[in-house]
Design a protein around this motif. Structure first.
Motif, PDB file in Angstrom:
ATOM      1  N   ASP B 101     111.474  12.487  94.584  1.00 10.12           N
ATOM      2  CA  ASP B 101     110.818  11.461  93.790  1.00 10.12           C
ATOM      3  C   ASP B 101     109.378  11.813  93.483  1.00 10.12           C
ATOM      4  OD1 ASP B 101     112.877   9.519  95.589  1.00 10.12           O
ATOM      5  OD2 ASP B 101     112.704   9.162  93.441  1.00 10.12           O
ATOM      6  N   THR B 102     108.911  12.942  93.973  1.00  7.33           N
ATOM      7  CA  THR B 102     107.522  13.302  93.767  1.00  7.33           C
ATOM      8  C   THR B 102     107.284  13.688  92.327  1.00  7.33           C
ATOM      9  OG1 THR B 102     107.406  14.137  96.013  1.00  7.33           O
ATOM     10  CG2 THR B 102     105.675  14.834  94.503  1.00  7.33           C
ATOM     11  N   GLN B 103     106.300  13.052  91.727  1.00  7.36           N
ATOM     12  CA  GLN B 103     105.872  13.413  90.385  1.00  7.36           C
ATOM     13  C   GLN B 103     104.592  14.240  90.502  1.00  7.36           C
ATOM     14  OE1 GLN B 103     105.684  10.035  87.734  1.00  7.36           O
ATOM     15  NE2 GLN B 103     107.561   9.163  88.574  1.00  7.36           N
ATOM     16  N   TYR B 104     104.522  15.300  89.726  1.00 11.97           N
ATOM     17  CA  TYR B 104     103.360  16.162  89.720  1.00 11.97           C
ATOM     18  C   TYR B 104     102.556  15.863  88.456  1.00 11.97           C
ATOM     19  CZ  TYR B 104     105.815  18.697  93.374  1.00 11.97           C
ATOM     20  OH  TYR B 104     106.463  19.025  94.534  1.00 11.97           O
ATOM     21  N   PHE B 105     101.306  15.486  88.664  1.00  5.13           N
ATOM     22  CA  PHE B 105     100.463  15.060  87.567  1.00  5.13           C
ATOM     23  C   PHE B 105      99.562  16.192  87.077  1.00  5.13           C
ATOM     24  CE2 PHE B 105     100.882  10.456  87.081  1.00  5.13           C
ATOM     25  CZ  PHE B 105     101.609  10.130  88.205  1.00  5.13           C
ATOM     26  N   GLY B 106      99.301  16.176  85.766  1.00 11.35           N
ATOM     27  CA  GLY B 106      98.278  17.029  85.211  1.00 11.35           C
ATOM     28  C   GLY B 106      96.908  16.384  85.378  1.00 11.35           C
TER      29      GLY B 106
END
Lengths: 112, 114
Positions: B101-106
């Protein structure tokens, strides 16, 4: 309407002490909670998460506690370090897979 | 491994002008998100893509906002015309569907509308 509330906009803690960041939620159907950390001019980065079937999850210096009866989530950082100074967001995963709902964030400052 | 890339990092425009933001997700991540973060608030989802399909755009103001992800890789978010209230940080995030569920953000694009 904020379903995830971080009522403290800021927290200041001395290095080596415990930092406790709090989050309250309204919907008892929420099943998965996350904490993100954000430094200035960077995007949020994932820190730690917890499922509603647990009441504690630990990762190194970071521990998240979930009190379902109180609808309360907290993040403990022990010991706090100056590099932990950042904005911390709590979030929950909504019913739509992958959508995250964020609180307003708490600015943590750890001073030497 | 390269993270999520966004450009430009900063943009200042006058109201009623168009503006576009670009995002290149982490290689292999088929889920892509656009969020808007207003000052003093947490990020709010605008649109989510699964490959090239927009599967959740209920929060996207469709009268002035549009987005595309034609080949299921990079994505563009456009505002036309921009309004003063559009001043915010626009964040792109990606996730490998089904893995975590981890989202990687810019790092985001900070938009200022004058």
């Amino acid at each position: 309407d904020q379903q995830v509330k971080q009522n403290s906009p800021s927290l200041s803690v001395q290095e080596g002490r415990i930092s406790i960041l709090n989050c309250d939620y309204t919907n008892s159907m929420f099943d998965y909670f996350l904490w993100y950390k954000k430094y200035p001019a960077e995007g949020p980065t994932f820190l730690i998460s917890i499922s509603s079937i647990k009441d504690k999850n630990e990762d190194g210096r970071f521990t998240v506690f979930l009190n379902k009866s109180a609808k309360h989530l907290s993040l403990h950082i022990v010991p706090s370090q100056p590099g932990d100074s950042a904005v911390y967001f709590c979030a929950y995963r909504g019913s739509t897979l992958g959508r995250l709902y964020f609180g307003r964030g708490t600015q943590l400052t750890v001073w030497p | 491994e390269a993270g999520v890339v966004q450009s430009p990092r900063y943009k200042i425009i006058e109201k009623k002008q168009p503006v576009a933001f670009w995002c290149n997700p982490i290689s292999g991540h088929n889920t892509l998100y656009w969020y808007r973060q207003n000052l003093g608030q947490g990020p709010e989802l605008l649109i989510r893509y699964e490959n090239e399909e927009a599967v959740d755009d209920s929060q996207l103001p469709k009268d002035r906002f549009s987005a595309e992800r034609l080949k299921g890789v990079d994505s563009t978010l456009k505002i036309q015309p921009a309004e003063l209230g559009d001043s915010a940080v626009y964040l792109c995030a990606s996730r490998l569907t089904g893995v975590a569920d981890t989202q990687y953000f810019g790092p985001g694009t900070r938009l200022t509308v004058l």
